[in-house]
Every structure is written in structure tokens, then in C-alpha cells.
Design an enzyme around this catalytic site. Structure first.
Site, PDB file in Angstrom:
ATOM      1  CB  ILE A  14      -0.981   0.001   1.197  1.00 53.53           C
ATOM      2  CG1 ILE A  14      -2.023   1.121   1.054  1.00 53.53           C
ATOM      3  CG2 ILE A  14      -0.231   0.129   2.523  1.00 53.53           C
ATOM      4  CD1 ILE A  14      -2.945   0.953  -0.113  1.00 53.53           C
ATOM      5  CB  SER A  36      10.053  -1.090   6.439  1.00 52.85           C
ATOM      6  OG  SER A  36       9.262  -2.213   6.113  1.00 52.85           O
ATOM      7  NE  ARG A  37       8.542  -6.557  11.214  1.00 53.26           N
ATOM      8  CZ  ARG A  37       7.728  -7.531  11.581  1.00 53.26           C
ATOM      9  NH1 ARG A  37       8.136  -8.423  12.475  1.00 53.26           N
ATOM     10  NH2 ARG A  37       6.512  -7.639  11.071  1.00 53.26           N
ATOM     11  CE  LYS A  90      -8.180  -0.059   4.864  1.00 48.41           C
ATOM     12  NZ  LYS A  90      -8.526  -1.484   4.937  1.00 48.41           N
ATOM     13  CG  ASP A 168      -7.745  -5.032   5.771  1.00 46.31           C
ATOM     14  OD1 ASP A 168      -7.068  -4.301   6.525  1.00 46.31           O
ATOM     15  OD2 ASP A 168      -7.561  -5.091   4.541  1.00 46.31           O
TER      16      ASP A 168
END
Length: 308
Positions: A14, A36-37, A90, A168
Site C-alpha cells: 500500500i 521497515s523490517r 486505516k 479489513d
């Protein structure tokens, strides 16, 4: 005002599809870091954790949090404690209580907290809201059905407790419904279908009403193949309103009355910049509250196991 020095946390699909293009096209922002991993963003400093990033890059003004909701509270609390404005993808969190705590912390610190609902910025949503505000609504049906294998391939977090499952995408529908209806609604009954090997539902059937007895039902399903369905249909004194394609098009009695190019995420970042400049927050929890109510009130029905 100088551009907002922005950092993004949680570099996934996203972010690449929506957040990065929206930020790049908006002169109110300068993207200077990411954490970020599993992903990185070219041309900026990248870190493995938000703690490392906040320590190394004190010039960050705001942080956009795009990791799964189960992990968002800890990151948001760290960002606010460090004096950064926070944009929440969200849903804004895994629970209502943790988001309320973040809202209080943002107010205490004089920072902006933005609970974003991208579907509210779909092209025809405001036109639907205007139409419904001027007529009597007799009934409404929400049909939100899509193929989880297409949209979330091999994403285990959505099936875990707190991952929301079919809610979701369903929360996108709820974010539109709570925005376009002239009065608040509440859930009266729900049936949630759980695959026998998963901790989150794959389908949900929900009924709502309001103080005047509105007939409202929603059908969420993640097992649809072929054409996807993201429609809200209302029977009104002004005719049959159909808000289709996730809010992209509005028709009345079969006649298209509003359609425009999609720009949900550009509009979200415009809103966030305006909130930061005004020193305000926007934390509407109505969509997440309905999800919580569905889990609280819903009858569980177990269905066949789901495998990617």
C-alpha cells in the site's frame, strides 16, 4: 511554511502503490526517512525500526504509520512522545482504547493525530452524502465482496487476532456509510463466519438501525472471485441511489450523476497537511467502533478451513 519532513513506517504494497506517489506529488512534504523490517525506499535514509529512525533523524516532523494495526500503537506512542505528528493508516489501531490513548497523548503534546479513512475520499462519496442529506432514506444495503487471495496473498497478519479479517476491507464500507448517513447508526445483529483454522472472519452479515428505525444491512465476504463488489444501495424518496466501485461512481435510478478520477491518497495527505498547519487532530472512530460492536454482538459460525 516549510515542507513537512515526513517519515514512513511499514514499507509494503500500500505504501508503494499509494503513499509514496501521493507524497511525491505534494509540495507540502519532504520524505526524508523510512523504517521497515522488510522494505526500503530509494533515495532516503532507511532503518529497521522506528526507534532507530527517530534517534538518527531528529529533523522528522511527522510520521506516517502503515504497518498492520496490531503493531501501530507502540509506534504511534513513540512518535508522539518524540514530538512528531502522526498519520495512521486505516484502521487506526487494533482497539478503540489504544487509539483513545493516542488521541489524549497527541492533545497533551499539542500534536496532530490523523485517523485516515481513504474510502471517504473516493470521488462520489461527497455527492452521495449531499443527496442523502436532502431526502428520506427508506433502506440501505452494503455489498462489499472481494477475493482475499488477490488483494492479500500470503498475508498472515490479517488472519490473526486483531488483523480484522474481512473487516479489513469491510471497514472501508463502514467509513463511507458513517460519513454519508445523516444520523448515527448502531448494530442490532451480526453473524461472523470464521474459517476453522483462522482467528479472524472471512465473511460477515450485519444489520443496523438508527433512532428512526432505518433498515440497513451489510454483507461482507472475502470469497468472491471474478468481478469484485463494492456497492452501497439506498432506497430513497429521491430514487434508488447506487454508490458503486468503492465510492467512485454515483447513480440515481440507473442514471450516472457523478464520477471523477480517483485520488483518495492525495486527498488524505492534503488533509493531513492542513491539520498539521492548523494544529488540529482528526480522530473519527465510528468505523472501528462498528467493527468492535460486530465482534461483541456477533454470532460466530465456523466454516471450512481457508488456505492461500
Amino acid at each position: 511554511m516549510s515542507p513537512i519532513n515526513l517519515a514512513i513506517v511499514g514499507v509494503g504494497k500500500i505504501v508503494r502503490d499509494q503513499h509514496l506517489p501521493a507524497v511525491a506529488a505534494n509540495p507540502d512534504y519532504r520524505l526524508i526517512a523510512a523504517a521497515s523490517r522488510n522494505g526500503t525506499v530509494d533515495g532516503i535514509d532507511n532503518f529497521r525500526s522506528i526507534e532507530e529512525m527517530l534517534s538518527a533523524v531528529p529533523a522528522i516532523d511527522a510520521v506516517s504509520l502503515c504497518m498492520p494495526p496490531q503493531y501501530r500503537y507502540a509506534a504511534a506512542e513513540k512518535a508522539l512522545a518524540a514530538g512528531k505528528h502522526v498519520f495512521l493508516e486505516k484502521p487506526p489501531g487494533a482497539t478503540l482504547s489504544e487509539v483513545a490513548d493516542l488521541e489524549a497523548l497527541a492533545a497533551e503534546k499539542g500534536l496532530t493525530l490523523f485517523a485516515s479513512w481513504h474510502s471517504r475520499y473516493a470521488p462520489a462519496v461527497e455527492a452521495a452524502k449531499t443527496l442523502l442529506s436532502g431526502t428520506t432514506i427508506r433502506a440501505m444495503r452494503v455489498i462489499w465482496k472481494e477475493d482475499v487471495r488477490h488483494w492479500h496473498p500470503n498475508q498472515e497478519w490479517i488472519w490473526q487476532a486483531g488483523g480484522l479479517g474481512v473487516f479489513d476491507p469491510g471497514i472501508n464500507a463502514l467509513s463511507i456509510v458513517t460519513h454519508i448517513l445523516p444520523r448515527p447508526v448502531f448494530i442490532t445483529a451480526a453473524t461472523l463466519e470464521f474459517p476453522e483454522n483462522r482467528d479472524a472472519p472471512i465473511a460477515a452479515a450485519i444489520t443496523f438501525t438508527d433512532a428512526r428505525g432505518l433498515d440497513l444491512a451489510a454483507d461482507f465476504d472475502w470469497r468472491q472471485t471474478g468481478k469484485q463488489s463494492w456497492d452501497i444501495v439506498a432506497e430513497t424518496d429521491a430514487g434508488e441511489m447506487v454508490l458503486s466501485e468503492g465510492g467512485a461512481k454515483l447513480s440515481v435510478d440507473g442514471r450516472l450523476v457523478h464520477a471523477a478520477p480517483e485520488r483518495e491518497y492525495p486527498a488524505l495527505y492534503e488533509r493531513f497537511a492542513a491539520l498539521v498547519k492548523a494544529g488540529r487532530s482528526d480522530v473519527d472512530l465510528a468505523p472501528l467502533r462498528h467493527v468492535a460492536d460486530a465482534f461483541m454482538l456477533g454470532r460466530r459460525k465456523f466454516v471450512e478451513a481457508f488456505h492461500d
